[in-house]
Scaffold this motif. Structure first.
Motif, mmCIF file in Angstrom:
data_model
loop_
_atom_site.group_PDB
_atom_site.id
_atom_site.type_symbol
_atom_site.label_atom_id
_atom_site.label_comp_id
_atom_site.label_asym_id
_atom_site.label_seq_id
_atom_site.Cartn_x
_atom_site.Cartn_y
_atom_site.Cartn_z
ATOM 1 N N ILE A 238 0.867 -1.174 0.000
ATOM 2 C CA ILE A 238 0.000 0.000 0.000
ATOM 3 C C ILE A 238 0.902 1.222 0.000
ATOM 4 O O ILE A 238 1.697 1.422 0.933
ATOM 5 N N ASN A 239 0.817 2.001 -1.078
ATOM 6 C CA ASN A 239 1.716 3.156 -1.262
ATOM 7 C C ASN A 239 3.173 2.737 -1.134
ATOM 8 O O ASN A 239 3.962 3.380 -0.429
ATOM 9 N N SER A 240 3.515 1.644 -1.805
ATOM 10 C CA SER A 240 4.879 1.106 -1.885
ATOM 11 C C SER A 240 5.391 0.541 -0.564
ATOM 12 O O SER A 240 6.570 0.198 -0.454
ATOM 13 N N GLU A 241 4.533 0.436 0.432
ATOM 14 C CA GLU A 241 4.931 -0.127 1.725
ATOM 15 C C GLU A 241 4.216 -1.463 1.955
ATOM 16 O O GLU A 241 2.995 -1.553 1.819
ATOM 17 N N ARG A 242 5.017 -2.483 2.298
ATOM 18 C CA ARG A 242 4.424 -3.791 2.583
ATOM 19 C C ARG A 242 3.735 -3.761 3.945
ATOM 20 O O ARG A 242 4.320 -3.358 4.948
ATOM 21 N N GLU A 243 2.469 -4.221 3.970
ATOM 22 C CA GLU A 243 1.746 -4.323 5.231
ATOM 23 C C GLU A 243 1.474 -5.770 5.622
ATOM 24 O O GLU A 243 1.391 -6.085 6.794
ATOM 25 N N ILE A 244 1.320 -6.637 4.625
ATOM 26 C CA ILE A 244 1.033 -8.046 4.904
ATOM 27 C C ILE A 244 1.966 -8.913 4.077
ATOM 28 O O ILE A 244 2.128 -8.707 2.866
ATOM 29 N N TYR A 245 2.607 -9.857 4.741
ATOM 30 C CA TYR A 245 3.385 -10.899 4.077
ATOM 31 C C TYR A 245 3.256 -12.141 4.940
ATOM 32 O O TYR A 245 3.802 -12.200 6.052
ATOM 33 N N SER A 246 2.502 -13.112 4.463
ATOM 34 C CA SER A 246 2.191 -14.271 5.294
ATOM 35 C C SER A 246 2.046 -15.507 4.425
ATOM 36 O O SER A 246 1.830 -15.413 3.209
ATOM 37 N N THR A 247 2.177 -16.678 5.049
ATOM 38 C CA THR A 247 1.961 -17.942 4.367
ATOM 39 C C THR A 247 0.891 -18.722 5.111
ATOM 40 O O THR A 247 1.041 -19.014 6.304
ATOM 41 N N VAL A 248 -0.184 -19.029 4.423
ATOM 42 C CA VAL A 248 -1.299 -19.751 5.005
ATOM 43 C C VAL A 248 -1.112 -21.239 4.760
ATOM 44 O O VAL A 248 -0.848 -21.668 3.629
ATOM 45 N N LYS A 249 -1.226 -22.029 5.795
ATOM 46 C CA LYS A 249 -1.023 -23.469 5.699
ATOM 47 C C LYS A 249 -2.007 -24.087 4.717
ATOM 48 O O LYS A 249 -3.222 -23.891 4.820
ATOM 49 N N ALA A 250 -1.490 -24.816 3.742
ATOM 50 C CA ALA A 250 -2.341 -25.460 2.738
ATOM 51 C C ALA A 250 -1.537 -26.538 2.026
ATOM 52 O O ALA A 250 -0.441 -26.273 1.541
ATOM 53 N N ASP A 251 -2.071 -27.733 1.970
ATOM 54 C CA ASP A 251 -1.452 -28.829 1.234
ATOM 55 C C ASP A 251 -2.218 -29.019 -0.074
ATOM 56 O O ASP A 251 -3.268 -29.655 -0.105
ATOM 57 N N LEU A 252 -1.694 -28.447 -1.146
ATOM 58 C CA LEU A 252 -2.372 -28.467 -2.444
ATOM 59 C C LEU A 252 -1.718 -29.434 -3.427
ATOM 60 O O LEU A 252 -1.971 -29.351 -4.635
ATOM 61 N N ARG A 253 -0.915 -30.360 -2.939
ATOM 62 C CA ARG A 253 -0.144 -31.210 -3.841
ATOM 63 C C ARG A 253 -1.031 -32.084 -4.720
ATOM 64 O O ARG A 253 -0.753 -32.257 -5.908
ATOM 65 N N ASP A 254 -2.097 -32.637 -4.180
ATOM 66 C CA ASP A 254 -3.016 -33.431 -4.999
ATOM 67 C C ASP A 254 -3.858 -32.532 -5.898
ATOM 68 O O ASP A 254 -4.094 -32.850 -7.068
ATOM 69 N N GLU A 255 -4.307 -31.418 -5.348
ATOM 70 C CA GLU A 255 -5.202 -30.538 -6.104
ATOM 71 C C GLU A 255 -4.556 -30.034 -7.393
ATOM 72 O O GLU A 255 -5.194 -30.016 -8.450
ATOM 73 N N VAL A 256 -3.294 -29.614 -7.329
ATOM 74 C CA VAL A 256 -2.675 -29.017 -8.512
ATOM 75 C C VAL A 256 -2.392 -30.038 -9.607
ATOM 76 O O VAL A 256 -2.080 -29.665 -10.737
ATOM 77 N N LEU A 257 -2.512 -31.325 -9.292
ATOM 78 C CA LEU A 257 -2.353 -32.373 -10.301
ATOM 79 C C LEU A 257 -3.675 -32.730 -10.963
ATOM 80 O O LEU A 257 -3.699 -33.503 -11.923
ATOM 81 N N ASN A 258 -4.772 -32.199 -10.466
ATOM 82 C CA ASN A 258 -6.090 -32.660 -10.888
ATOM 83 C C ASN A 258 -7.033 -31.513 -11.237
ATOM 84 O O ASN A 258 -8.121 -31.400 -10.702
ATOM 85 N N ARG A 259 -6.537 -30.626 -12.112
ATOM 86 C CA ARG A 259 -7.348 -29.533 -12.640
ATOM 87 C C ARG A 259 -8.129 -28.785 -11.557
ATOM 88 O O ARG A 259 -9.351 -28.833 -11.490
ATOM 89 N N PRO A 260 -7.466 -28.042 -10.710
ATOM 90 C CA PRO A 260 -8.190 -27.287 -9.691
ATOM 91 C C PRO A 260 -8.959 -26.113 -10.279
ATOM 92 O O PRO A 260 -8.543 -25.503 -11.265
ATOM 93 N N HIS A 261 -10.078 -25.804 -9.668
ATOM 94 C CA HIS A 261 -10.847 -24.603 -9.997
ATOM 95 C C HIS A 261 -10.547 -23.561 -8.926
ATOM 96 O O HIS A 261 -10.735 -23.802 -7.733
ATOM 97 N N ILE A 262 -10.067 -22.400 -9.344
ATOM 98 C CA ILE A 262 -9.686 -21.334 -8.429
ATOM 99 C C ILE A 262 -10.786 -20.275 -8.421
ATOM 100 O O ILE A 262 -11.244 -19.841 -9.487
ATOM 101 N N SER A 263 -11.215 -19.869 -7.235
ATOM 102 C CA SER A 263 -12.241 -18.835 -7.082
ATOM 103 C C SER A 263 -11.717 -17.767 -6.135
ATOM 104 O O SER A 263 -11.173 -18.083 -5.074
ATOM 105 N N ILE A 264 -11.882 -16.510 -6.509
ATOM 106 C CA ILE A 264 -11.432 -15.376 -5.696
ATOM 107 C C ILE A 264 -12.584 -14.379 -5.599
ATOM 108 O O ILE A 264 -13.258 -14.103 -6.594
ATOM 109 N N ALA A 265 -12.815 -13.854 -4.412
ATOM 110 C CA ALA A 265 -13.821 -12.809 -4.205
ATOM 111 C C ALA A 265 -13.159 -11.618 -3.539
ATOM 112 O O ALA A 265 -12.509 -11.765 -2.493
ATOM 113 N N VAL A 266 -13.307 -10.450 -4.139
ATOM 114 C CA VAL A 266 -12.807 -9.208 -3.561
ATOM 115 C C VAL A 266 -14.011 -8.327 -3.251
ATOM 116 O O VAL A 266 -14.771 -7.973 -4.156
#
Length: 443
Positions: A238-266
């Motif tokens: 935000i205005n060239s300043e980082r406010e959030i940098y995080s890693t959310v726990k998720a094991d997607l190893r099977d999903e990415v091999l099997n045509r995942p559908h990605i959905s995003i809501a803003v």
């Protein structure tokens, strides 16, 4: 498997303990008896749960996937490439490729709790149906390369993204509003246990409309590593300043091999992300205020050239996506192109269940409300066939409401109008996507 000597070493101290202390031994035996009782209870519960699951799957199979004869095996990577042209088809948006996946009744049941709802005003849709194989798609921009391809013997088209430093793929989405949704499908080739832990697809919304990060942005990094669960990295500036940098726990190893559908809501500052039915990200204040993020971009990182390959299709961006329930209650009707079906069929795609779930919630709350469910198609194919198909799709939605969400069947009527009531231009991909819709009207 333990050897006899190992078993003796485990049992002998216990026997000595029992003889040395009769009282303690009695207490231990009593505890062991209770543990055995609890274990038996758990065994019965698991067996009942298994039998119930099998019966539920059979019901869902007959309703949502007519003609299916059992579960398919989990997907395999489509290594061969085909340069043939797409002959088109009748009325398919987000059509599933002819590649085995982990679908079937169980997937539909899990998706019944899926709470993503796509926007109700389409801003952009591209399945590359109007592009030639081998070309870069006409509705995208890049500072590198990439081409439209097909996978195996499916006519469905994909954009192959290329990994590279500061290499971006930018769809021609109109300026993003404050509230919108993004959906797309991914396919991969060549991932294995040597795939880098930094192999990711970065989904970026930015205030820069070309090939820079920008002063304001939100990044989601989807991991493709196979030897460890890396998680989803989230970052903003935000205005060239980082406010959030995080890693959310998720094991997607099977999903990415099997045509995942990605959905995003803003929704203004709130950012949510789903992979298939699972919501992994829900950050209430990561997007800068004031709607400054106008551009959607994709960037691949650390894929091995020629071996690990990534493809994207069915990109859909739509305005809104907040809540269809209030619209249905206040206006007595709602129309959506977010209920998706397999191409040329009435099989509901699992990611559509968020909308159907919201409709069921309205009917549960408004006990006197009855609905007419109306199906619409685009103009591809025969008029009579489209009329029949639209009615079957309306019936499929009704059946999902009745069988999955326990809505009384006599509260729901169905109707099919085929291609007779278009709201978009059937000569364009976007227009066809708008015309493929389902209406719910209070009666």
């Amino acid at each position: 498997m333990r050897t006899l000597a190992q078993q003796i070493r485990i049992i002998l101290p216990l026997v000595l303990f029992l003889f040395a202390s009769p009282d303690a031994g009695a207490q231990l035996l009593k505890k062991l008896g209770k543990a055995a009782e609890r274990a038996a209870e758990r065994t019965v519960e698991r067996r009942v749960e298994k039998e119930t699951q099998e019966k539920t799957d059979a019901v869902l199979d007959s309703i949502l996937e007519p003609g299916s004869k059992g579960k398919q095996q989990k997907g395999q990577n489509p290594f061969p490439m085909d340069g043939g042209n797409n002959p088109g088809g009748s009325d398919g948006v987000n059509a599933t490729a002819n590649i085995p996946d982990s679908g079937g009744p169980k997937s539909i049941q899990v998706y019944s709790k899926f709470d993503f709802v796509p926007g109700d005003k389409l801003l952009f849709f591209d399945d590359f149906s109007n592009d030639f194989i081998g070309d870069f798609p006409s509705k995208w921009n890049t500072n590198g390369g990439g081409e439209v391809v097909t996978l195996n013997d499916s006519p469905e088209k994909w954009l192959e993204l290329i990994s590279g430093y500061n290499l971006y793929f930018i769809p021609d989405v109109p300026s993003l509003p404050e509230e919108y949704t993004i959906e797309f499908d991914i396919e991969t080739v060549g991932l294995d246990n040597k795939t880098s832990s930094t192999a990711t697809l970065r989904i970026s919304i930015s205030d820069d409309d070309l090939f820079k990060e920008g002063s304001n942005f939100v990044h989601s990094h989807l991991p493709f590593c196979q030897y460890a669960p890396i998680g989803i990295n989230m970052e903003n500036h935000i205005n060239s300043e980082r406010e959030i940098y995080s890693t959310v726990k998720a094991d997607l190893r099977d999903e990415v091999l099997n045509r995942p559908h990605i959905s995003i809501a803003v929704n203004k500052q709130r950012y949510r992300l789903w992979v298939n039915e699972e919501k992994y990200i829900d950050i209430p204040r990561i997007v800068p205020q004031g709607g400054v993020l106008k551009t959607l971009k994709f960037h691949m990182n650390n894929f091995k050239d020629g071996k690990e390959r990534l493809f994207i299709t069915n990109l859909k961006v739509a305005k809104g996506g907040l809540d269809l329930r209030r619209t249905l209650i206040s206006e007595g009707k709602v129309s959506t192109n977010g209920i998706l079906f397999d191409s040329g069929s009435a099989n509901i795609q699992p990611q559509s269940m968020g909308i159907i779930r919201q409709i069921s919630q309205v009917l549960q709350q408004e006990s006197s409300m009855n609905l007419n469910i109306i199906g619409h198609t685009d103009s591809d194919g025969d008029d009579t066939t489209n009329m029949q198909l639209s009615k079957k799709r309306a019936d499929a939605v009704r059946n999902a409401l009745v069988e999955i969400y326990n809505v009384a069947g006599d509260r729901l009527k169905t109707e099919g109008k085929g291609e007779t009531v278009p709201i978009g231009d059937n000569g364009t991909t976007d227009g066809k996507a708008q015309n493929r819709r389902v209406e719910f009207i209070k009666i």
